[in-house]
Design a protein around this motif. Structure first.
Motif, short mmCIF file in Angstrom:
data_model
loop_
_atom_site.label_atom_id
_atom_site.label_comp_id
_atom_site.label_asym_id
_atom_site.label_seq_id
_atom_site.Cartn_x
_atom_site.Cartn_y
_atom_site.Cartn_z
N ALA A 35 47.85 -51.60 78.37
CA ALA A 35 47.50 -50.47 77.44
C ALA A 35 48.52 -49.18 78.17
CB ALA A 35 46.01 -50.85 77.50
N GLU A 36 48.10 -49.49 79.28
CA GLU A 36 48.30 -47.72 80.14
C GLU A 36 49.64 -47.30 79.52
OE1 GLU A 36 46.87 -49.99 81.65
OE2 GLU A 36 44.71 -49.59 81.36
N ALA A 37 50.45 -48.18 80.02
CA ALA A 37 52.22 -48.07 80.12
C ALA A 37 52.21 -48.45 78.74
CB ALA A 37 53.05 -49.13 80.89
N HIS A 38 51.39 -49.46 77.68
CA HIS A 38 52.84 -49.19 76.92
C HIS A 38 51.71 -49.02 75.28
CE1 HIS A 38 54.24 -52.11 79.63
NE2 HIS A 38 55.53 -51.22 78.65
N SER A 39 51.20 -48.91 75.02
CA SER A 39 49.34 -49.02 73.87
C SER A 39 49.91 -47.00 73.15
CB SER A 39 48.29 -49.21 74.19
OG SER A 39 47.65 -48.48 72.88
N GLY A 40 50.18 -46.87 71.77
CA GLY A 40 50.59 -45.61 70.96
C GLY A 40 51.56 -45.07 71.33
N THR A 41 53.06 -46.02 71.63
CA THR A 41 54.24 -45.76 71.43
C THR A 41 54.92 -47.25 70.21
OG1 THR A 41 56.18 -44.93 72.04
CG2 THR A 41 54.65 -46.73 73.75
N VAL A 42 55.74 -46.55 70.11
CA VAL A 42 56.66 -47.51 69.88
C VAL A 42 57.43 -48.83 70.79
CG1 VAL A 42 59.19 -48.13 67.91
CG2 VAL A 42 56.88 -46.04 67.00
#
Length: 143
Positions: A18-25
């Motif tokens: 979640a920290e590195a990949h959530s919320g982006t494409v």
């Protein structure tokens, strides 16, 4: 406004956080396929959005849950290659994996997959894309 740049992935496998990949494409740019493993679903609202940047030509693009208790619930809508028709598939009760093969199950440049961590053990999923040949569901129970 804080903008997050898309994350371009060209290697496999990749365990998401979640920290590195959530919320982006997350752009999948590997013709030989990529395997993504989601973090455990805990109901925290993390969103993972994938875009196929390079059509899969061998192997598969696979998005799978982290453990044997998490499942996916939702649907896939894919344009069929036979004109202006489409197909839709809903997940089964135990489905936990998306497999896109660059043909019958999607994985064609521009296809999108959105997953949201909505509850402990549950990922909401939407697949929007296209498929060729004898189209088939991209969902399975494989973890």
């Amino acid at each position: 406004m804080d903008r997050m740049q898309p994350i371009n992935i060209t290697t496999t496998p990749l365990t998401l956080t979640a920290e590195a990949h959530s919320g982006t494409v997350i752009t999948a740019n590997r013709a030989a396929g990529i395997t993504f493993t989601l973090p455990a679903a805990l109901g925290y609202g993390s969103i993972f959005e994938f875009v196929v940047g390079t059509t899969i030509t061998s192997n598969s693009l696979i998005i799978q849950v982290a453990n044997s208790t998490d499942i996916m619930s939702g649907l896939a809508i894919q344009a069929a290659d036979g004109g202006s028709t489409s197909n839709a598939w809903e997940t089964g009760a135990t489905d936990d994996t998306i497999t896109m093969d660059g043909s019958t199950k999607g994985g064609i440049k521009g296809d999108r997959v959105i997953l949201k961590d909505v509850a402990a053990g549950l990922w909401s999923v939407t697949v929007i894309g296209s498929a060729t040949g004898t189209e088939a569901t991209p969902f399975s129970s494989a973890v």
